[in-house]
Motif scaffolding. Structure first.
Motif, PDB file in Angstrom:
ATOM      1  N   HIS A 185       1.567   9.778  -5.383  1.00  0.00           N
ATOM      2  CA  HIS A 185       0.603   9.864  -4.413  1.00  0.00           C
ATOM      3  C   HIS A 185       0.711  11.145  -3.575  1.00  0.00           C
ATOM      4  O   HIS A 185       1.840  11.700  -3.648  1.00  0.00           O
ATOM      5  CB  HIS A 185       0.759   8.664  -3.450  1.00  0.00           C
ATOM      6  N   HIS A 203       0.188  12.263   0.293  1.00  0.00           N
ATOM      7  CA  HIS A 203       0.064  11.617   1.879  1.00  0.00           C
ATOM      8  C   HIS A 203      -0.235  12.908   2.747  1.00  0.00           C
ATOM      9  O   HIS A 203       0.466  14.006   2.488  1.00  0.00           O
ATOM     10  CB  HIS A 203       1.370  10.954   2.134  1.00  0.00           C
ATOM     11  N   HIS A 245       6.257   7.188  -6.292  1.00  0.00           N
ATOM     12  CA  HIS A 245       6.677   5.804  -5.328  1.00  0.00           C
ATOM     13  C   HIS A 245       7.948   5.343  -6.490  1.00  0.00           C
ATOM     14  O   HIS A 245       7.552   4.883  -7.510  1.00  0.00           O
ATOM     15  CB  HIS A 245       5.746   4.848  -5.147  1.00  0.00           C
ATOM     16  N   ILE A 290       4.593   0.184   5.095  1.00  0.00           N
ATOM     17  CA  ILE A 290       3.551   0.127   4.005  1.00  0.00           C
ATOM     18  C   ILE A 290       3.388  -1.119   3.567  1.00  0.00           C
ATOM     19  O   ILE A 290       2.017  -1.571   3.479  1.00  0.00           O
ATOM     20  CB  ILE A 290       4.169   1.140   2.939  1.00  0.00           C
ATOM     21  N   GLN A 347       0.879  -3.207   5.625  1.00  0.00           N
ATOM     22  CA  GLN A 347      -0.416  -2.710   5.614  1.00  0.00           C
ATOM     23  C   GLN A 347      -1.153  -3.305   4.204  1.00  0.00           C
ATOM     24  O   GLN A 347      -2.261  -3.765   4.330  1.00  0.00           O
ATOM     25  CB  GLN A 347      -0.240  -1.020   5.537  1.00  0.00           C
ATOM     26  N   ILE A 348      -0.375  -3.133   3.142  1.00  0.00           N
ATOM     27  CA  ILE A 348      -0.866  -3.781   2.128  1.00  0.00           C
ATOM     28  C   ILE A 348      -1.314  -5.102   2.167  1.00  0.00           C
ATOM     29  O   ILE A 348      -2.330  -5.761   1.784  1.00  0.00           O
ATOM     30  CB  ILE A 348       0.057  -3.518   0.987  1.00  0.00           C
ATOM     31  N   HIS A 349      -0.385  -5.945   2.572  1.00  0.00           N
ATOM     32  CA  HIS A 349      -0.560  -7.431   2.804  1.00  0.00           C
ATOM     33  C   HIS A 349      -1.542  -8.105   3.832  1.00  0.00           C
ATOM     34  O   HIS A 349      -2.267  -9.101   3.466  1.00  0.00           O
ATOM     35  CB  HIS A 349       0.852  -8.156   2.735  1.00  0.00           C
ATOM     36  N   ALA A 350      -1.851  -7.091   4.544  1.00  0.00           N
ATOM     37  CA  ALA A 350      -2.853  -7.387   5.653  1.00  0.00           C
ATOM     38  C   ALA A 350      -4.277  -7.304   5.203  1.00  0.00           C
ATOM     39  O   ALA A 350      -4.518  -6.599   4.185  1.00  0.00           O
ATOM     40  CB  ALA A 350      -2.700  -6.418   7.102  1.00  0.00           C
ATOM     41  N   ILE A 390      -7.100  -3.402   7.681  1.00  0.00           N
ATOM     42  CA  ILE A 390      -6.319  -2.242   8.015  1.00  0.00           C
ATOM     43  C   ILE A 390      -7.170  -1.427   9.066  1.00  0.00           C
ATOM     44  O   ILE A 390      -7.877  -0.961   8.772  1.00  0.00           O
ATOM     45  CB  ILE A 390      -6.099  -1.383   6.797  1.00  0.00           C
ATOM     46  N   SER A 391      -6.215  -1.306  10.153  1.00  0.00           N
ATOM     47  CA  SER A 391      -6.692  -0.482  11.328  1.00  0.00           C
ATOM     48  C   SER A 391      -6.594   0.871  10.895  1.00  0.00           C
ATOM     49  O   SER A 391      -5.368   1.262  10.488  1.00  0.00           O
ATOM     50  CB  SER A 391      -6.336  -0.792  12.608  1.00  0.00           C
ATOM     51  N   LEU A 392      -7.462   1.626  11.127  1.00  0.00           N
ATOM     52  CA  LEU A 392      -7.138   3.077  10.604  1.00  0.00           C
ATOM     53  C   LEU A 392      -7.104   4.118  11.845  1.00  0.00           C
ATOM     54  O   LEU A 392      -6.260   4.835  12.165  1.00  0.00           O
ATOM     55  CB  LEU A 392      -8.133   3.558   9.769  1.00  0.00           C
ATOM     56  N   GLU A 452      -6.754   6.528  -0.025  1.00  0.00           N
ATOM     57  CA  GLU A 452      -5.298   7.028   0.245  1.00  0.00           C
ATOM     58  C   GLU A 452      -4.443   5.461   0.839  1.00  0.00           C
ATOM     59  O   GLU A 452      -3.593   5.017   0.359  1.00  0.00           O
ATOM     60  CB  GLU A 452      -4.925   8.317   0.996  1.00  0.00           C
ATOM     61  N   LEU A 504      -5.307  -1.030  -3.727  1.00  0.00           N
ATOM     62  CA  LEU A 504      -6.301  -2.441  -3.681  1.00  0.00           C
ATOM     63  C   LEU A 504      -7.490  -2.341  -3.658  1.00  0.00           C
ATOM     64  O   LEU A 504      -8.133  -1.136  -3.231  1.00  0.00           O
ATOM     65  CB  LEU A 504      -5.659  -3.181  -2.201  1.00  0.00           C
ATOM     66  N   ILE A 559     -12.937   6.619  11.142  1.00  0.00           N
ATOM     67  CA  ILE A 559     -12.799   5.438  10.453  1.00  0.00           C
ATOM     68  C   ILE A 559     -11.890   4.458  11.113  1.00  0.00           C
ATOM     69  O   ILE A 559     -10.990   4.678  11.613  1.00  0.00           O
ATOM     70  CB  ILE A 559     -11.969   5.618   9.095  1.00  0.00           C
ATOM     71  N   LYS A 560     -12.668   3.357  11.580  1.00  0.00           N
ATOM     72  CA  LYS A 560     -12.052   2.211  12.541  1.00  0.00           C
ATOM     73  C   LYS A 560     -11.124   1.590  11.341  1.00  0.00           C
ATOM     74  O   LYS A 560      -9.904   1.169  11.848  1.00  0.00           O
ATOM     75  CB  LYS A 560     -13.275   1.458  13.124  1.00  0.00           C
ATOM     76  N   GLU A 561     -11.596   0.891  10.645  1.00  0.00           N
ATOM     77  CA  GLU A 561     -10.777  -0.223   9.795  1.00  0.00           C
ATOM     78  C   GLU A 561     -11.325  -0.385   8.488  1.00  0.00           C
ATOM     79  O   GLU A 561     -12.376   0.089   7.965  1.00  0.00           O
ATOM     80  CB  GLU A 561     -10.604  -1.522  10.586  1.00  0.00           C
ATOM     81  N   MET A 562     -10.479  -0.976   7.607  1.00  0.00           N
ATOM     82  CA  MET A 562     -11.058  -1.411   6.243  1.00  0.00           C
ATOM     83  C   MET A 562     -10.416  -2.946   5.846  1.00  0.00           C
ATOM     84  O   MET A 562      -9.364  -3.051   6.340  1.00  0.00           O
ATOM     85  CB  MET A 562     -10.627  -0.117   5.230  1.00  0.00           C
ATOM     86  N   VAL A 592      -9.204  -5.069   2.772  1.00  0.00           N
ATOM     87  CA  VAL A 592      -8.812  -5.161   1.477  1.00  0.00           C
ATOM     88  C   VAL A 592      -8.629  -6.516   0.981  1.00  0.00           C
ATOM     89  O   VAL A 592      -8.312  -7.333   1.659  1.00  0.00           O
ATOM     90  CB  VAL A 592      -7.613  -4.149   1.253  1.00  0.00           C
ATOM     91  N   GLU A 599      -6.582  -9.512  -0.364  1.00  0.00           N
ATOM     92  CA  GLU A 599      -5.282  -9.786  -0.307  1.00  0.00           C
ATOM     93  C   GLU A 599      -4.350 -10.172  -1.771  1.00  0.00           C
ATOM     94  O   GLU A 599      -5.326 -10.790  -2.326  1.00  0.00           O
ATOM     95  CB  GLU A 599      -4.767 -11.023   0.405  1.00  0.00           C
ATOM     96  N   CYS A 606      -0.829 -10.349  -2.349  1.00  0.00           N
ATOM     97  CA  CYS A 606       0.571 -11.067  -2.230  1.00  0.00           C
ATOM     98  C   CYS A 606       0.624 -12.293  -1.408  1.00  0.00           C
ATOM     99  O   CYS A 606      -0.192 -12.625  -0.632  1.00  0.00           O
ATOM    100  CB  CYS A 606       1.322 -10.120  -1.629  1.00  0.00           C
TER     101      CYS A 606
END
Ligand code: GTP
Ligand code: ZN
Ligand code: ZN
Ligand code: ZN
Ligand code: ZN
Ligand code: ZN
Lengths: 304, 114
Positions: free
Chosen positions: A56, A58, A70, A80, A83-86, A89-91, B16, B21, B104-107, B109, B111, B113
């Motif tokens: 990746h 970054h 990775h 990390i 983030q993936i499991h939520a 995702i707030s950015l 990124e 996901l 960008i506020k949020e996204m 995805v 789930e 897991c």
């Protein structure tokens, strides 16, 4: 193709050194930093740590780009994974951040060398190149000036500047409609402006997009000619709001065109109460001494 | 560049952060004083998403209205352009306090897991 300004992402940006004639391609936009390279983006949907062996890229907050593969240990960092499991995702990621970071670096570079960088913006044909060549000729004995010329195509303007004997590089943005901080970075690396000098950046003729892109300059200088109509400042308020200086040029033509001078000045002040306005003619030389004094004064104040 | 380039950035940043996901929704904040046209972003978005993991992702744009604050009397003035006049004291020295956002506020995805 962009519906608003017609520019495409595949713009061929090139830089031409006017002394050597050497032309090099500039990679546009610095986009690659956020794009995972190659097939990387097809991340496995099975949550098996062994399948996280992927490369990746970054971008760290200070703009550094890191590309790495990775292993289970790095991807397994709690943050990390959280983030993936939520689900959401707030950015809060700023879209012009990359440009702004490079612009900040440029600003530091200029400051460190006492270089006064000015970003000249206007509609096409308002008189940027004419004002520049005249300014360079008139101030040659007192001030060192170098130029980064931005145009979509051709090196015509750079050629005109070159004839004054000053250092100049040409950046062609192809279909792109404005200069970006990364192009300026390449430009001054090539030019190497000397300390205590002025770097003039002639932006692409366009009153919309250049207002959005910080190049790291000390000031934007908006050039407006009397043949364009007095309402330009309120029609393109972003540009005039972003500029510290407005040069109203071609005033030798005032007797021949219906242009309400006072209304124009009023509009400019309305959009930007602090804007400094010079009324000049690059043809007759009228009013230019005020502009020159501003240049000398600002170079002194900014750099000593 | 401009809208196309900006949309390109949206897509790249989301890819990124998505870490592979499937992205269902992207929410972007655009201030009405930012000189960015939401319609142009929408137009470019589908093109920029083609062939990426964002193909089919919904784009949500929150347009934030312009708001200025009078530097003299503090009155808050709604703005549709990046300049204006205070209706309370007549001053044109307004500080823009809202409407220049571009982020960008949020996204959202999928789930995966348990
Ligand atoms: N009468 C008059 N003509 C001028 C003046 N300044 C520039 N011009 C003319 O206006 C035309 C355009 O001038 P340029 O200096 O090429 O304008 P520019 O802004 O550099 O144009 P682009 O780089 O194409 O955006 C030329 O024909 C100039 O001779 C002026 O002060 N008075
Ligand atoms: Zn995982
Ligand atoms: Zn020119
Ligand atoms: Zn544009
Ligand atoms: Zn792009
Ligand atoms: Zn007020």
């Amino acid at each position: 193709m962009c519906v608003t300004c017609g520019c495409s992402d595949e713009a061929n940006v090139t830089l031409t050194n006017m002394e050597t004639g050497v032309k090099t391609a500039i990679e546009e936009h610095h986009h690659t930093h956020t794009l995972p390279d190659g097939t990387v983006i097809t991340h496995s949907h099975h949550h098996q740590e062994k399948e996280h062996h992927q490369t990746h890229s970054h971008t760290l907050t200070e703009g550094t780009v890191v590309t790495h593969t990775h292993t289970s240990s790095t991807i397994n960092s709690p943050q990390i994974h959280a983030q993936i499991h939520a689900k959401t995702i707030s950015l809060e990621e700023k879209l012009l951040q990359k440009n702004d970071l490079i612009a900040a670096q440029n600003r530091g570079w200029f400051k460190g060398r006492n270089v006064l960088a000015l970003n000249l913006v206007s509609s096409p044909g308002s008189g940027k190149t004419t004002l520049l060549t005249r300014t360079i000729k008139d101030l040659k004995d007192n001030l060192s000036i170098s130029v980064i010329e931005g145009d979509q195509e051709t090196a015509n303007d750079a050629q005109k500047i070159r004839e004054t004997g000053c250092k100049v590089v040409q950046i062609n943005t192809g279909t792109g409609c404005h200069l970006e901080a990364s192009m300026i970075e390449r430009g001054y690396q090539e030019l190497k402006p000397e300390p205590n000098s002025i770097l003039m950046i002639e932006n692409v003729g366009n009153l919309v997009c250049p207002a959005l892109f910080d190049l790291g300059e000390y000031a934007k200088v908006a050039i407006l000619s009397v043949t364009e109509g007095e309402d330009k400042p309120i029609k393109y308020p972003h540009m005039f709001r972003e500029s510290k200086v407005m040069i109203l040029t071609k005033i030798d033509l005032l007797p021949y065109v219906p242009f309400d001078l006072n209304l124009c000045l009023e509009y400019a002040k309305q959009v930007n109460p602090k804007i400094e306005i010079f009324q000049v003619s690059s043809l007759t030389g009228e009013g230019l001494s005020n502009w020159y004094n501003w240049l000398k004064q600002t170079l002194k104040v900014e750099t000593f | 560049m401009h809208e196309l380039g900006i949309t390109h950035n949206i897509v790249a940043i989301v890819i990124e952060n998505a870490q592979g996901l499937t992205v269902k929704r992207v929410t972007v904040e655009i201030g009405q004083l930012s000189a960015i046209m939401p319609d142009a972003i929408r137009f470019c978005f589908d093109i920029c998403c083609q062939g990426t993991i964002l193909d089919g992702t919904t784009l949500e744009i929150i347009e934030i209205p312009g708001l200025g604050k009078c530097r003299h009397c503090g009155t808050r003035i709604p703005l549709s352009q990046p300049f204006g006049q205070c209706y309370n004291c007549g001053s044109i020295e307004l500080e823009i306090i809202q409407g220049q956002e571009l982020k960008i506020k949020e996204m959202e995805v999928e789930e995966i897991c348990v």
